[in-house]
Motif scaffolding. Structure first.
Motif, PDB file in Angstrom:
ATOM      1  N   LYS A  60       0.366  15.424 -36.281  1.00  0.00           N
ATOM      2  CA  LYS A  60       0.969  14.143 -36.614  1.00  0.00           C
ATOM      3  C   LYS A  60       0.271  12.992 -35.900  1.00  0.00           C
ATOM      4  O   LYS A  60       0.082  11.908 -36.473  1.00  0.00           O
ATOM      5  CB  LYS A  60       2.462  14.160 -36.276  1.00  0.00           C
ATOM      6  N   ALA A  85      -1.541   9.947 -37.708  1.00  0.00           N
ATOM      7  CA  ALA A  85      -1.063   8.592 -37.402  1.00  0.00           C
ATOM      8  C   ALA A  85      -2.246   7.679 -37.072  1.00  0.00           C
ATOM      9  O   ALA A  85      -2.292   6.510 -37.497  1.00  0.00           O
ATOM     10  CB  ALA A  85      -0.082   8.631 -36.238  1.00  0.00           C
ATOM     11  N   TYR A 144      -0.996  14.183 -45.154  1.00  0.00           N
ATOM     12  CA  TYR A 144      -1.107  12.741 -44.952  1.00  0.00           C
ATOM     13  C   TYR A 144      -1.585  12.075 -46.232  1.00  0.00           C
ATOM     14  O   TYR A 144      -2.310  12.658 -47.027  1.00  0.00           O
ATOM     15  CB  TYR A 144      -2.102  12.434 -43.825  1.00  0.00           C
TER      16      TYR A 144
END
Length: 298
Positions: free
Chosen positions: A9, A13, A75
């Motif tokens: 993550k 990000a 993503y």
């Protein structure tokens, strides 16, 4: 899966921030008409939306190109490929740019079902646009390259579709475009191995879909031709060669473009044509893939 998910993550990000900066600088080609955020499943989910782009004043029905974005399976949205897809449309195609649900929220099987649901919507609705449904092509980059390669096999195998619980086959593809594809997640590459837990669950080796994480376990000889793109700076460059070997062994026609020249003094990275669709190298390979597709029109 819980051990690795926070790290993944964080990576994505950071990628989101980099993509946001990149997208602000992108220059779109003139003369492209767009229809945005069309639901292909009526459930209110942003991940079940697609866009349609095509040249303005199209006087004839155009061949169709469907693009599946990358992003490590977990993503991204269609927006990260929007400029690239506009450049594809500029080559004389009606381009469908689609979302799908992301790993971490759903499993790999669900993502494939989303993609086939989009195919079904396209088969039932795209004729209201200037689309030639006899000439349909499929492209994807990175994880999207994995998806489209598998879809090429799924459209040719009813038994395989049944395993994924897909009771229909809405489209046949004239050719496939795979940009920096990942086709072997069971390779010694630790980065790819980590994704298996996310895609298949914590007990991933017991998943009935584990065997399909190697494309050679799925591929069939009657798949459409492939255009494969990689580059000297592509961190999964070897995967493109693995894909080519599988296709060669099966006798499936294919063309591999491995860009070795430096651009602005640097080796071109993973998915360079998507990340900088305005660059000269991207212009070259976008036209080359479009020409390859046009060679396989009916």
């Amino acid at each position: 899966m819980d051990i690795f998910m926070p790290a993944l993550k964080l990576v994505w990000a950071r990628t989101k921030l980099v993509d946001a900066k990149r997208m602000k600088k992108e220059k779109y080609p003139n003369g492209i008409k767009e229809f945005r955020d069309i639901p292909y499943i009526e459930d209110g989910s942003r991940y079940h939306l697609l866009d349609i782009y095509f040249p303005e004043n199209a006087g004839v029905s155009l061949p169709v190109m469907i693009d599946v974005h990358g992003g490590g399976w977990m993503y991204g949205t269609k927006e990260i490929n929007k400029c690239y897809c506009h450049h594809l449309a500029k080559q004389g195609f009606i381009v469908v740019n689609m979302n799908y649900r992301l790993a971490g929220k759903v499993l790999f099987k669900d993502q494939i079902k989303d993609i086939f649901a989009a195919f079904k919507w396209i088969s039932e609705n795209l004729e209201s646009f200037p689309a030639d449904m006899n000439n349909v092509f499929l492209t994807g980059d990175s994880a999207g390259g994995h998806f489209v390669s598998l879809c090429a096999a799924l459209t040719k195998s009813e038994a395989l579709r049944n395993e994924f619980d897909i009771p229909y086959n809405p489209l046949q593809f004239n050719a496939i475009g795979a940009t920096s594809p990942v086709v072997d997640l069971i390779s010694p590459n630790l980065i790819l191995n980590v994704n298996l837990r996310m895609l298949l669950g914590s007990n991933h080796k017991m998943s009935p879909f584990y065997k399909y994480m190697k494309f050679d376990e799925v591929a069939v000889s009657d798949m459409p031709p492939f255009y494969i793109l990689t580059s000297s700076g592509d961190f999964v460059r070897s995967q493109s060669y693995k894909l080519k070997k599988v296709l060669d062994d099966l006798g499936v026609p294919n063309k591999l473009k491995d860009w070795q020249l430096k651009y602005n003094g640097k080796r071109l990275p993973h998915c360079f044509a998507v990340l900088d669709a305005n660059s000269r190298p991207a212009d070259v390979v976008i036209k080359e893939m479009a020409d390859y597709f046009k060679q396989h029109m009916k």
